[in-house]
Design an enzyme around this catalytic site. Structure first.
Site, PDB file in Angstrom:
ATOM      1  N   LYS A  38     -52.941 -47.859 -46.215  1.00  0.00           N
ATOM      2  CA  LYS A  38     -51.829 -49.189 -44.575  1.00  0.00           C
ATOM      3  C   LYS A  38     -52.020 -50.138 -44.584  1.00  0.00           C
ATOM      4  O   LYS A  38     -52.925 -50.554 -44.501  1.00  0.00           O
ATOM      5  CB  LYS A  38     -51.753 -47.705 -44.437  1.00  0.00           C
ATOM      6  CG  LYS A  38     -52.920 -47.501 -42.824  1.00  0.00           C
ATOM      7  CD  LYS A  38     -52.371 -46.024 -42.453  1.00  0.00           C
ATOM      8  CE  LYS A  38     -53.945 -45.906 -41.203  1.00  0.00           C
ATOM      9  NZ  LYS A  38     -53.912 -44.478 -40.553  1.00  0.00           N
ATOM     10  N   ARG A 136     -49.790 -34.894 -33.302  1.00  0.00           N
ATOM     11  CA  ARG A 136     -48.665 -36.027 -33.446  1.00  0.00           C
ATOM     12  C   ARG A 136     -48.009 -35.101 -34.940  1.00  0.00           C
ATOM     13  O   ARG A 136     -47.132 -35.713 -34.078  1.00  0.00           O
ATOM     14  CB  ARG A 136     -50.467 -37.032 -33.649  1.00  0.00           C
ATOM     15  CG  ARG A 136     -49.644 -38.572 -34.110  1.00  0.00           C
ATOM     16  CD  ARG A 136     -50.353 -39.487 -34.705  1.00  0.00           C
ATOM     17  NE  ARG A 136     -50.776 -38.860 -36.053  1.00  0.00           N
ATOM     18  CZ  ARG A 136     -52.017 -40.192 -36.243  1.00  0.00           C
ATOM     19  NH1 ARG A 136     -52.333 -41.814 -35.595  1.00  0.00           N
ATOM     20  NH2 ARG A 136     -52.508 -39.821 -37.319  1.00  0.00           N
ATOM     21  N   TYR A 264     -51.638 -74.566 -20.695  1.00  0.00           N
ATOM     22  CA  TYR A 264     -50.627 -73.877 -19.890  1.00  0.00           C
ATOM     23  C   TYR A 264     -51.451 -73.602 -18.309  1.00  0.00           C
ATOM     24  O   TYR A 264     -52.440 -72.968 -18.851  1.00  0.00           O
ATOM     25  CB  TYR A 264     -49.658 -73.020 -20.580  1.00  0.00           C
ATOM     26  CG  TYR A 264     -49.102 -73.384 -22.098  1.00  0.00           C
ATOM     27  CD1 TYR A 264     -48.004 -74.617 -21.398  1.00  0.00           C
ATOM     28  CD2 TYR A 264     -49.124 -72.812 -22.952  1.00  0.00           C
ATOM     29  CE1 TYR A 264     -46.897 -75.096 -22.402  1.00  0.00           C
ATOM     30  CE2 TYR A 264     -48.343 -73.384 -24.516  1.00  0.00           C
ATOM     31  CZ  TYR A 264     -47.145 -74.288 -23.955  1.00  0.00           C
ATOM     32  OH  TYR A 264     -46.700 -74.679 -24.582  1.00  0.00           O
ATOM     33  N   MET A 313     -49.243 -69.887 -28.207  1.00  0.00           N
ATOM     34  CA  MET A 313     -48.137 -69.402 -29.662  1.00  0.00           C
ATOM     35  C   MET A 313     -49.333 -69.821 -30.868  1.00  0.00           C
ATOM     36  O   MET A 313     -49.339 -68.926 -31.991  1.00  0.00           O
ATOM     37  CB  MET A 313     -47.007 -69.531 -29.740  1.00  0.00           C
ATOM     38  CG  MET A 313     -46.515 -68.958 -30.871  1.00  0.00           C
ATOM     39  SD  MET A 313     -44.057 -69.540 -31.099  1.00  0.00           S
ATOM     40  CE  MET A 313     -43.924 -68.852 -29.497  1.00  0.00           C
TER      41      MET A 313
HETATM   42  C1  PLP Z   1     -55.203 -43.917 -40.870  1.00  0.00           C
HETATM   43  C2  PLP Z   1     -55.494 -43.000 -41.387  1.00  0.00           C
HETATM   44  C3  PLP Z   1     -57.197 -42.103 -42.099  1.00  0.00           C
HETATM   45  C4  PLP Z   1     -57.463 -43.328 -41.966  1.00  0.00           C
HETATM   46  O1  PLP Z   1     -58.511 -43.135 -41.003  1.00  0.00           O
HETATM   47  P1  PLP Z   1     -59.663 -44.238 -40.791  1.00  0.00           P
HETATM   48  O2  PLP Z   1     -60.352 -44.089 -39.679  1.00  0.00           O
HETATM   49  O3  PLP Z   1     -59.370 -45.908 -40.408  1.00  0.00           O
HETATM   50  O4  PLP Z   1     -60.935 -44.046 -42.281  1.00  0.00           O
HETATM   51  C5  PLP Z   1     -56.929 -41.139 -42.714  1.00  0.00           C
HETATM   52  N1  PLP Z   1     -56.062 -39.981 -42.028  1.00  0.00           N
HETATM   53  C6  PLP Z   1     -54.807 -40.315 -41.938  1.00  0.00           C
HETATM   54  C7  PLP Z   1     -53.750 -39.499 -41.441  1.00  0.00           C
HETATM   55  C8  PLP Z   1     -54.625 -41.538 -40.687  1.00  0.00           C
HETATM   56  O5  PLP Z   1     -53.117 -41.372 -40.845  1.00  0.00           O
END
Ligand code: PLP
Length: 369
Positions: A38, A136, A264, A313
């Site tokens: 992701k 969650r 700055y 920036m």
């Molecule tokens: C992002 C995520 C992972 C990966 O976790 P890591 O700590 O990066 O290995 C696994 N399961 C879910 C549901 C996640 O959202």
């Protein structure tokens, strides 16, 4: 390695393959491996990372949103892709690209089943997420009866996997809590198998779970951060290789007299004649202002140079008074001599946030294995 001509994030696919093999060797051979890619594969490059992992045998991919999965399919990725956090709005695209939703609430479950029935699907693969303490996303243990009933009354979907997510798998102080999460999930899985007379894939471990709770590998593990070289633990880090190196070069060197200031709001005042180098990246590239004013430094010719003044920036200034360097020389922000975990810590954050935050403005350079 060629010298950086601009700010680049180098993605080392050899390191990725090494990490994949290292993590895989920590779980039994028959356990499947879901690679979490992701957020542009944790800020690297999702397509080249997916291609490499597909080539070396990852069984499953996971992304957060449907659009991320569509991108993989359009690039020719054929490995199953699970979508952690799908939205109804994009169900059509999910179906069109054979992406597999995680269904985590009664509302979403019913919406997806209605959609799949309308599209005359049979056994469309879905994943059911259970909440065992993260609070969650996911169904509570007490909802299993209701969920199973809904699932029994349709042939449009089939549960490909049941899973849960650990809230503190990297934290030894939370060991008891984590073991409780694992137990809750085992109970839910047992109930599922009793009800449906088949065993879907079962998974609960993220990267730290894989290393700290190997007995809970079940039939699949999900790894994200480990693939990119970070294990949330110094001992695990030594077996992994960071995949990303953020590099840039010196644009200009300013020679300051004692008492002059930098940047700055004039927050850095030199107390000796000084050499200040200017770098072409800034907070818009993901190196937040928090890292400024000597919280951390970068590496020039393998020597440490503190970030001085406020980060701008598009520009960062570093003090190179004691370093023999010139305009055009390479600078390493993180990777190589500088572990990203250490860098992140200086900004009160974690490797995850630092690496996923490198903006798309920074050119990605893929280094093949
Ligand atoms: C992002 C995520 C992972 C990966 O976790 P890591 O700590 O990066 O290995 C696994 N399961 C879910 C549901 C996640 O959202």
């Amino acid at each position: 390695m060629p010298k950086a001509q601009e700010t680049v994030l180098e993605i080392d696919l050899g390191a990725l393959a090494h990490n994949y093999r290292t993590i895989r060797s920590n779980v039994p051979q028959d356990v499947k491996f879901m690679a979490v890619i992701k957020a542009y594969a944790y800020g690297s490059d999702s397509v080249s990372v997916a291609q490499k992992l597909e080539e070396i045998g990852a069984d499953y991919f996971a992304v957060a949103y449907i659009q991320e999965g569509v991108r993989l399919r359009k690039a020719g990725i054929s490995t199953p892709v699970m979508i952690f956090h799908p939205q109804k709005e994009n169900f059509e695209q999910l179906l069109e690209h054979c992406l597999e939703p995680s269904l985590y609430s009664e509302k979403l479950l019913k919406e997806f089943i209605a959609f799949a029935e309308e599209k005359q699907q049979k056994d469309y693969p879905v994943h059911i997420k259970f909440n065992t303490g993260m609070n969650r996303l996911g169904f509570a243990e007490k909802e299993t009866g209701k969920i199973f009933e809904i699932l029994r009354n349709t042939s449009a979907v089939k549960v490909q996997s049941a899973f849960s997510h650990l809230a503190a798998s990297e934290d030894w102080k939370e060991r008891e809590f984590t073991l409780g999460q694992i137990n809750t999930f085992r109970r839910i899985a047992t109930k599922f198998i009793e009800e449906f007379s088949y065993e879907p894939l079962l998974h609960i471990c993220n990267t730290s779970g894989i290393f700290n709770y190997p007995e809970a590998a079940l039939s699949m593990v999900r790894s994200g951060i480990g693939l990119y070289g970070f294990g949330n633990d110094k001992n695990i880090d030594t077996d992994l290789k960071p995949v990303g190196t953020l590099k840039t070069l010196i644009s200009q060197i300013q020679h300051l007299e004692t008492g002059e200031t930098v940047g700055y709001n004039r927050t850095y005042k030199v107390d000796r004649p000084s050499k200040i180098a200017t770098l072409p990246l800034g907070y818009a590239d993901g190196i937040h202002r928090k890292y400024g004013n000597e919280k951390i430094g970068v590496f020039v010719k393998e020597q440490y140079a503190p970030i001085v003044g406020n980060i701008c920036m598009d520009i960062i200034m570093i003090d190179v008074t004691d370093i023999d360097c010139e305009e055009g020389d390479e600078v390493i922000i993180f990777g190589g001599p500088q572990h990203a975990t250490k860098f992140a810590k200086a900004g009160d954050t974690i490797s995850y946030e630092l690496i996923t935050g490198i903006s798309q403005r920074v050119t990605r350079v893929i280094i093949p294995e």
